[in-house]
Design an enzyme around this catalytic site. Structure first.
Site, mmCIF file in Angstrom:
data_model
loop_
_atom_site.group_PDB
_atom_site.id
_atom_site.type_symbol
_atom_site.label_atom_id
_atom_site.label_comp_id
_atom_site.label_asym_id
_atom_site.label_seq_id
_atom_site.Cartn_x
_atom_site.Cartn_y
_atom_site.Cartn_z
ATOM 1 N N THR A 197 -8.124 1.788 1.478
ATOM 2 C CA THR A 197 -7.785 0.875 2.573
ATOM 3 C C THR A 197 -7.413 1.602 3.872
ATOM 4 O O THR A 197 -7.259 0.975 4.912
ATOM 5 C CB THR A 197 -6.651 -0.083 2.158
ATOM 6 O OG1 THR A 197 -5.560 0.688 1.651
ATOM 7 C CG2 THR A 197 -7.128 -1.073 1.115
ATOM 8 N N HIS A 198 -7.296 2.928 3.799
ATOM 9 C CA HIS A 198 -7.075 3.683 5.035
ATOM 10 C C HIS A 198 -8.389 3.889 5.817
ATOM 11 O O HIS A 198 -8.361 4.133 7.013
ATOM 12 C CB HIS A 198 -6.485 5.065 4.737
ATOM 13 C CG HIS A 198 -5.009 5.064 4.450
ATOM 14 N ND1 HIS A 198 -4.473 4.544 3.303
ATOM 15 C CD2 HIS A 198 -3.954 5.521 5.178
ATOM 16 C CE1 HIS A 198 -3.154 4.703 3.322
ATOM 17 N NE2 HIS A 198 -2.815 5.298 4.462
ATOM 18 N N ASP B 111 0.857 -1.191 0.000
ATOM 19 C CA ASP B 111 0.000 0.000 0.000
ATOM 20 C C ASP B 111 0.890 1.236 0.000
ATOM 21 O O ASP B 111 2.081 1.158 0.331
ATOM 22 C CB ASP B 111 -0.922 0.017 1.239
ATOM 23 C CG ASP B 111 -1.869 1.227 1.242
ATOM 24 O OD1 ASP B 111 -2.283 1.659 0.146
ATOM 25 O OD2 ASP B 111 -2.175 1.750 2.325
ATOM 26 N N SER B 112 0.285 2.382 -0.328
ATOM 27 C CA SER B 112 1.028 3.642 -0.290
ATOM 28 C C SER B 112 1.496 3.946 1.136
ATOM 29 O O SER B 112 2.498 4.620 1.326
ATOM 30 C CB SER B 112 0.133 4.772 -0.782
ATOM 31 O OG SER B 112 -1.034 4.847 0.024
ATOM 32 N N THR C 121 -6.296 3.253 -4.853
ATOM 33 C CA THR C 121 -5.816 4.223 -5.832
ATOM 34 C C THR C 121 -4.944 3.509 -6.854
ATOM 35 O O THR C 121 -5.100 3.682 -8.067
ATOM 36 C CB THR C 121 -5.022 5.344 -5.122
ATOM 37 O OG1 THR C 121 -5.800 5.811 -4.026
ATOM 38 C CG2 THR C 121 -4.693 6.470 -6.057
ATOM 39 N N CYS D 33 -4.214 -1.223 -2.144
ATOM 40 C CA CYS D 33 -4.393 0.225 -2.293
ATOM 41 C C CYS D 33 -5.394 0.410 -3.425
ATOM 42 O O CYS D 33 -5.160 -0.074 -4.542
ATOM 43 C CB CYS D 33 -3.054 0.866 -2.644
ATOM 44 S SG CYS D 33 -3.166 2.622 -3.031
ATOM 45 N N GLU E 270 -2.844 8.260 8.605
ATOM 46 C CA GLU E 270 -1.387 8.077 8.750
ATOM 47 C C GLU E 270 -0.906 8.651 10.087
ATOM 48 O O GLU E 270 0.040 8.171 10.675
ATOM 49 C CB GLU E 270 -0.636 8.756 7.598
ATOM 50 C CG GLU E 270 -0.759 8.042 6.260
ATOM 51 C CD GLU E 270 -0.006 6.715 6.178
ATOM 52 O OE1 GLU E 270 1.118 6.623 6.694
ATOM 53 O OE2 GLU E 270 -0.558 5.751 5.590
ATOM 54 N N TYR F 128 -0.942 8.702 -2.320
ATOM 55 C CA TYR F 128 -0.945 8.521 -3.777
ATOM 56 C C TYR F 128 -2.207 9.145 -4.392
ATOM 57 O O TYR F 128 -2.269 9.346 -5.587
ATOM 58 C CB TYR F 128 -0.976 7.025 -4.130
ATOM 59 C CG TYR F 128 0.312 6.256 -3.977
ATOM 60 C CD1 TYR F 128 1.439 6.793 -3.358
ATOM 61 C CD2 TYR F 128 0.398 4.957 -4.475
ATOM 62 C CE1 TYR F 128 2.604 6.043 -3.226
ATOM 63 C CE2 TYR F 128 1.558 4.212 -4.356
ATOM 64 C CZ TYR F 128 2.662 4.753 -3.727
ATOM 65 O OH TYR F 128 3.802 4.008 -3.617
HETATM 66 N N1 DGL Z 1 -4.788 3.149 0.969
HETATM 67 C C1 DGL Z 1 -4.767 3.865 -0.286
HETATM 68 C C2 DGL Z 1 -6.028 3.533 -1.081
HETATM 69 O O1 DGL Z 1 -6.661 2.517 -0.815
HETATM 70 C C3 DGL Z 1 -4.514 5.309 0.008
HETATM 71 C C4 DGL Z 1 -4.210 6.106 -1.169
HETATM 72 C C5 DGL Z 1 -3.359 7.303 -0.897
HETATM 73 O O2 DGL Z 1 -2.176 7.100 -0.634
HETATM 74 O O3 DGL Z 1 -3.868 8.421 -1.051
HETATM 75 O O4 DGL Z 1 -6.400 4.224 -2.004
#
Ligand code: DGL
Length: 271
Positions: free
Chosen positions: A192-193, A7-8, A73, A71, A161, A39
């Site tokens: 996923t956040h 993930d990002s 995105t 992720c 975060e 991201y």
């Molecule tokens: N967890 C990422 C998602 O599901 C976060 C994306 C981000 O870094 O903005 O999109």
């Protein structure tokens, strides 16, 4: 060989924790690109490059047989391109060297499949996910009659975060208001956040709206995938280990790794 989860940032850790709980026997490596998160507001090209670098790292340095791009995105904006432009070529060269083929899966389609069971669906996602229209396309493929209402929630990833839950409440209310006006039956947490805020979201939505959260769906889908792909499953080692890798060690990375993965300390890597 291991299962890689990428993930990002920290969002995918929720997915990793849930997958590991469902299938504790395998060996896992988590990679969070905490140095470059978020991201969600990046260009297609940047998300593609970052995702490709992460997957390549997990294949080459961490000997992963399969990588779950946890992720949305990246799943929405880069996965198809990574599969067609990178993985096809990668597997071709591996085959010539007599090595195993690798796989890359995303998290968006499992949630879209679940969402397609409803007639009126809300989606909360990053700007990148929402503007890609991928959730919309994937749900419509399965349920042409579904009415879908999306909104982007740019402040939620930085708050997750930072581990800030109560500060997220006014933002959640603001982002959810236009969707809630549409009389939805289900809401997809399309990042996923966002499961970090599941309790807070549940309070705002009330009991009648079903929350579709990938930490509850992806482990089941992955288990099914392994049952129908024994050629991948049999490559996986089963020592029950987990490794957490990040591109920047932040305070919350340390807190969550300790809370969810016990003794496992996050390690710093360059990808
Ligand atoms: N967890 C990422 C998602 O599901 C976060 C994306 C981000 O870094 O903005 O999109």
């Amino acid at each position: 060989m291991r299962i890689g989860i990428f993930d990002s940032g920290l969002g995918g850790l929720i997915i990793a924790k849930a997958i590991r709980k469902a299938m504790p026997e395998y060996d896992y490596v988590y990679l969070g690109d905490t140095k470059r998160v978020p991201y969600g507001n990046r260009s297609h090209n940047a998300v593609f490059e970052f995702t490709k670098e992460a997957v390549d790292f997990l294949f080459k340095k961490e000997n992963c047989a399969i990588v779950i791009v946890a992720c949305n995105t990246a799943s929405a904006r880069a996965l198809r391109r990574v599969q067609t432009e990178y993985l096809v070529y990668y597997n071709k060269t591996r085959r010539l060297m007599g090595d195993h083929e690798r796989k890359i899966l995303g998290v968006l389609i499992p949630a879209a499949e679940e969402a397609a069971r409803f007639r009126r669906v809300g989606i909360l996602g990053t700007s990148g996910t929402v503007s890609s229209g991928t959730f919309l396309k994937e749900i419509k493929k399965l349920n042409r009659k579904a009415k879908i209402f999306q909104n982007s929630a740019p402040m939620l990833v930085p708050l997750a975060e930072e581990g800030e839950r109560s500060m997220a409440v006014p933002f959640l209310k603001k982002y959810l208001r236009p969707i809630l006006n549409k009389n939805i039956e289900a809401l997809v947490l399309g990042c996923t956040h966002y499961p970090f805020f599941k309790k807070e979201i549940g309070k705002i939505l009330g009991k009648k709206i079903k929350v579709i959260s990938q930490d509850e769906i992806v482990p089941i889908k992955l288990k099914d995938y392994f049952s129908s792909h024994p050629e991948i499953e049999k490559k996986l080692s089963k020592k029950g280990t987990a490794k957490i890798l990040v591109t920047d060690i932040t305070k919350n990375v340390q807190v969550l790794s300790k809370k969810w993965f016990g003794k496992q300390k996050p390690e710093l890597v360059n990808i």
